[in-house]
Design a protein around this motif. Structure first.
Motif, PDB file in Angstrom:
ATOM      1  N   ARG A  91     -52.251  45.682  -5.496  1.00  0.00           N
ATOM      2  CA  ARG A  91     -52.057  46.582  -4.365  1.00  0.00           C
ATOM      3  C   ARG A  91     -51.352  45.825  -3.253  1.00  0.00           C
ATOM      4  O   ARG A  91     -51.209  44.614  -3.306  1.00  0.00           O
ATOM      5  CB  ARG A  91     -53.400  47.132  -3.867  1.00  0.00           C
ATOM      6  N   GLY A  92     -50.883  46.562  -2.277  1.00  0.00           N
ATOM      7  CA  GLY A  92     -50.197  45.939  -1.155  1.00  0.00           C
ATOM      8  C   GLY A  92     -48.687  45.893  -1.367  1.00  0.00           C
ATOM      9  O   GLY A  92     -48.131  46.545  -2.247  1.00  0.00           O
ATOM     10  N   ARG A  93     -48.011  45.098  -0.551  1.00  0.00           N
ATOM     11  CA  ARG A  93     -46.558  45.005  -0.580  1.00  0.00           C
ATOM     12  C   ARG A  93     -46.090  44.127  -1.738  1.00  0.00           C
ATOM     13  O   ARG A  93     -46.663  43.076  -2.006  1.00  0.00           O
ATOM     14  CB  ARG A  93     -46.045  44.402   0.731  1.00  0.00           C
ATOM     15  N   GLU A 120     -51.118  51.954  -5.933  1.00  0.00           N
ATOM     16  CA  GLU A 120     -51.543  51.340  -4.674  1.00  0.00           C
ATOM     17  C   GLU A 120     -50.551  50.300  -4.184  1.00  0.00           C
ATOM     18  O   GLU A 120     -50.741  49.706  -3.120  1.00  0.00           O
ATOM     19  CB  GLU A 120     -52.929  50.705  -4.836  1.00  0.00           C
ATOM     20  N   LEU A 121     -49.480  50.065  -4.929  1.00  0.00           N
ATOM     21  CA  LEU A 121     -48.450  49.123  -4.509  1.00  0.00           C
ATOM     22  C   LEU A 121     -47.447  49.782  -3.570  1.00  0.00           C
ATOM     23  O   LEU A 121     -47.119  50.963  -3.710  1.00  0.00           O
ATOM     24  CB  LEU A 121     -47.682  48.586  -5.726  1.00  0.00           C
ATOM     25  N   GLU A 122     -46.936  48.994  -2.629  1.00  0.00           N
ATOM     26  CA  GLU A 122     -45.811  49.399  -1.788  1.00  0.00           C
ATOM     27  C   GLU A 122     -44.630  48.511  -2.191  1.00  0.00           C
ATOM     28  O   GLU A 122     -44.604  47.319  -1.894  1.00  0.00           O
ATOM     29  CB  GLU A 122     -46.149  49.194  -0.312  1.00  0.00           C
ATOM     30  N   VAL A 123     -43.673  49.086  -2.900  1.00  0.00           N
ATOM     31  CA  VAL A 123     -42.624  48.308  -3.560  1.00  0.00           C
ATOM     32  C   VAL A 123     -41.327  48.353  -2.760  1.00  0.00           C
ATOM     33  O   VAL A 123     -40.925  49.405  -2.268  1.00  0.00           O
ATOM     34  CB  VAL A 123     -42.374  48.848  -4.986  1.00  0.00           C
ATOM     35  N   GLU A 124     -40.692  47.187  -2.648  1.00  0.00           N
ATOM     36  CA  GLU A 124     -39.371  47.096  -2.015  1.00  0.00           C
ATOM     37  C   GLU A 124     -38.458  46.278  -2.923  1.00  0.00           C
ATOM     38  O   GLU A 124     -38.739  45.128  -3.237  1.00  0.00           O
ATOM     39  CB  GLU A 124     -39.462  46.422  -0.649  1.00  0.00           C
ATOM     40  N   TYR A 139     -39.944  37.226   0.114  1.00  0.00           N
ATOM     41  CA  TYR A 139     -39.883  37.905  -1.187  1.00  0.00           C
ATOM     42  C   TYR A 139     -40.902  37.297  -2.149  1.00  0.00           C
ATOM     43  O   TYR A 139     -41.126  36.086  -2.167  1.00  0.00           O
ATOM     44  CB  TYR A 139     -38.483  37.797  -1.782  1.00  0.00           C
ATOM     45  N   ASP A 140     -41.495  38.159  -2.955  1.00  0.00           N
ATOM     46  CA  ASP A 140     -42.451  37.698  -3.962  1.00  0.00           C
ATOM     47  C   ASP A 140     -41.757  37.172  -5.207  1.00  0.00           C
ATOM     48  O   ASP A 140     -42.272  36.270  -5.875  1.00  0.00           O
ATOM     49  CB  ASP A 140     -43.390  38.851  -4.376  1.00  0.00           C
TER      50      ASP A 140
END
Length: 292
Positions: A91-93, A120-124, A139-140
């Motif tokens: 979850r999260g960004r 539940e993820l916020e994807v960019e 960035y991940d």
């Protein structure tokens, strides 16, 4: 803990665009948000936000501080997830970057599948052919193709890609098929951003300088020109595979084709890889063709 005071409020203001919206997200008063951010600016000795009656603007130093704070807050969230044994629920960004053409055709659909699986993820996803600084820009993960530069980042090979030199049957009928690398001099070679094409000869890598009537930084544009008989092109398999199979293009110089190159996932070094990144790595490695 004083160093953390105001951080959540500042991040919320940046992401929501106003003190009022930030207060609503944090379920506190607007005045409290303003006080905490002002106190944070006082401790840091710099202005993070410009405030007017109509809008809030982040200063240049505020942008830098925001990215670092966002990473820190994400790290705290991941730590809480690990401690509470929720590490299997990402979850999260989740921010990643990929090359434009490969990203549009391949990575984006796979990422969309992943986002559907984990709502539940916020994807960019940032599609660019520039190699961004993952740590500085928050960035991940990055997807990169071909040879990697030495760096302190971690790398996982997701799959392989093959470079083909090919032309249309009409072009080859008119100008002949090259059988040696030296014959490329008399062919119209359609180029991207590089002047050299990559080959393998006698077990060694060899780059050949080529020239032609068309240069374009779009692989799809080069593919279209090749299909219309304008010349030869060197492109990765995801551009040309279907046309090679249908006969609309013919591969040449196959004896000099370079060994398959890697499709890589690059990510910052962390002792504990976050669940969202770990699961995305597994998802991409399973879904991409030609995985080692």
């Amino acid at each position: 803990m004083q160093n953390w005071e105001g951080v959540s409020e500042f991040v919320a203001v940046v992401e929501q665009g106003s003190f009022t919206a930030a207060a609503a997200r944090l379920d506190i008063s607007t005045a409290q948000v303003s006080r905490q951010v002002s106190a944070l600016e006082g401790r840091l000795g710099t202005k993070l936000l410009y405030r007017t009656t109509r809008k809030v603007t982040v200063t240049e130093l505020g942008q830098v501080y925001y990215r670092l704070c966002r990473q820190a807050l994400d790290g705290l969230q991941e730590a809480e997830l690990a401690v509470t044994r929720q590490q299997q629920v990402p979850r999260g960004r989740l921010r990643l970057t990929a090359p434009v053409a490969f990203g549009e055709k391949t990575i984006a659909p796979l990422l969309n599948d992943f986002a559907v699986r984990y709502p539940e993820l916020e994807v960019e996803l940032q599609l660019t052919n520039q190699q961004l600084d993952l740590v500085a820009e928050g960035y991940d993960l990055a997807v990169r193709l071909g040879r990697l530069k030495d760096s302190s980042l971690m790398a996982k090979r997701l799959a392989s890609r093959t470079l083909y030199v090919c032309g249309s049957p009409e072009y080859l009928s008119r100008y002949g098929e090259p059988h040696s690398l030296s014959e490329l001099e008399r062919h119209n070679c359609l180029r991207g951003t590089l002047d050299d094409w990559r080959f393998q000869e006698g077990g060694k890598s060899r780059d050949i300088r080529v020239g032609g009537s068309l240069r374009c930084n779009s692989g799809w544009a080069l593919l279209d020109a090749t299909l219309k008989g304008m010349g030869l092109v060197q492109l990765p398999d995801f551009y040309v595979q279907r046309y090679l199979q249908s006969g609309a293009l013919v591969a040449v110089l196959e004896n000099f084709r370079r060994a398959d190159e890697g499709i890589w996932a690059i990510y910052p070094q962390n002792r504990f890889l976050s669940p969202k990144v770990r699961l995305l790595l597994d998802h991409l490695a399973q879904a991409l063709p030609g995985t080692d």
